[in-house]
Design an enzyme around this catalytic site. Sequence first.
Site, PDB file in Angstrom:
ATOM      1  N   ASP A  87       5.234  -3.254  27.836  1.00 17.75           N
ATOM      2  CA  ASP A  87       6.484  -4.032  27.839  1.00 17.75           C
ATOM      3  C   ASP A  87       7.061  -4.183  29.252  1.00 17.75           C
ATOM      4  O   ASP A  87       7.753  -5.153  29.562  1.00 17.75           O
ATOM      5  CB  ASP A  87       7.574  -3.371  26.980  1.00 17.75           C
ATOM      6  N   ASP A 106      14.331  -1.219  31.766  1.00 11.88           N
ATOM      7  CA  ASP A 106      14.614  -2.457  31.041  1.00 11.88           C
ATOM      8  C   ASP A 106      15.569  -3.384  31.785  1.00 11.88           C
ATOM      9  O   ASP A 106      16.160  -4.278  31.186  1.00 11.88           O
ATOM     10  CB  ASP A 106      15.177  -2.136  29.649  1.00 11.88           C
TER      11      ASP A 106
END
Length: 394
Positions: free
Chosen positions: A178, A118
């Site tokens: 994602d 992330d």
Amino acid sequence: MRINKIYSLSFLLLVLLISCNENSNKKESTNVVSVDSLLLIRYHKLLDFPVDSVAFPRSYNTKTKEVFKVASSDWTSGFYPGNLWQLYKLTGDEAFKTKAKAWTAFMEKEKTNGGTHDMGFKMYCSYGEGYEVNGIEKYKEVLLESATTLATRYNEKVGSLRSWDFNKDIWEFPVIIDNMMNLELLFEATKISGDSTFHKIAVQHANTTLKNHFREDNSSVHVVVYDTISGQVKDKVTHQGFNDNSAWARGQAWGIYGFTMCYRYTKNVLYLEQAEKSAAFYLNHDNLPEDGIPYWDFNDPKIPNVVKDVSAATITASALVELSSYTNDTSYLDYADKVLNILKSEEYILSSEIEAPFILDHSTGNWPKKDEMDEPIVYGDYYFLELILRSEKI
Ligand code: GLY
């Protein structure tokens, strides 16, 4: 400077109007202020939130009335500083910039955290936004170090960056849709350093995702699990969707945004085509409500009696503003306008009385865990502000 003065004056008038009204009839206070004024109030709630290096606001529980705060290691930490940078861009008010700088500095230690994919969400939304505003050399260095750390998660055999490290006994090498969003950090790292390694990793990751994440109808799988010895796909499952075959709304949004962004950096027409096909799946789906704000998963059998996900709408709408600049398809801007207009309403903007650093209500974080259901969530706001800024540029 001029924008700043007009902005400060409007805010002052607004506060006067509201305090007069609150004295006379507290219950009806939101009814006399315009939606734009209500938005201004919400923007200022982001300034009121206490600066604390270990307590980044992530969401607001409307039932317990508590702000859920996280450490900088959480995948959502970069969005709040990012919101402050974007509010500075939107209003010109230096107060947002001052706070943005303070919160961004708390993110620096994440540049060496190799335990997460992330990195893009965390560092590009904070330092990346700040670098665009300031051009500060230090921000550039942090971005490069973050990209270098992210690149350590690349597996040559699989041709992808590894997403999660948990569930190792079940998932040998999981890659989630994602993860496309983190490629922007790598593309930018090549742009600012001239080192093509980052760009090449991003391209290979996008190619592997293009090959394995999309179904025939152009919806996307959430998690693709790979074998690291053969590099082959072992499994296709979900983690946040309704089931393995369903179309989790935010996952569709990440895919549309991710491939549109990849086209920006590469001009690879295959990426553009995937973005368009994924957008068509989303926009033409029978279960997309009239107001354009999707239910949390397109295949929940209980639709329409299920929660919506505003974040999926803001991510998609922002992506479609960009996608519209690469094609002649007018449906992209139509959708973005519709979403912007519907979100700028009392149904979606948080009430002025709620003391929490968020703008919009009704996002859904993790339905299978019943976590952050139908709540204000920081990334819903991030892509909302980006949508406003992108729309203003057209
Ligand atoms: N990347 C996690 C999510 O979209 O919830």
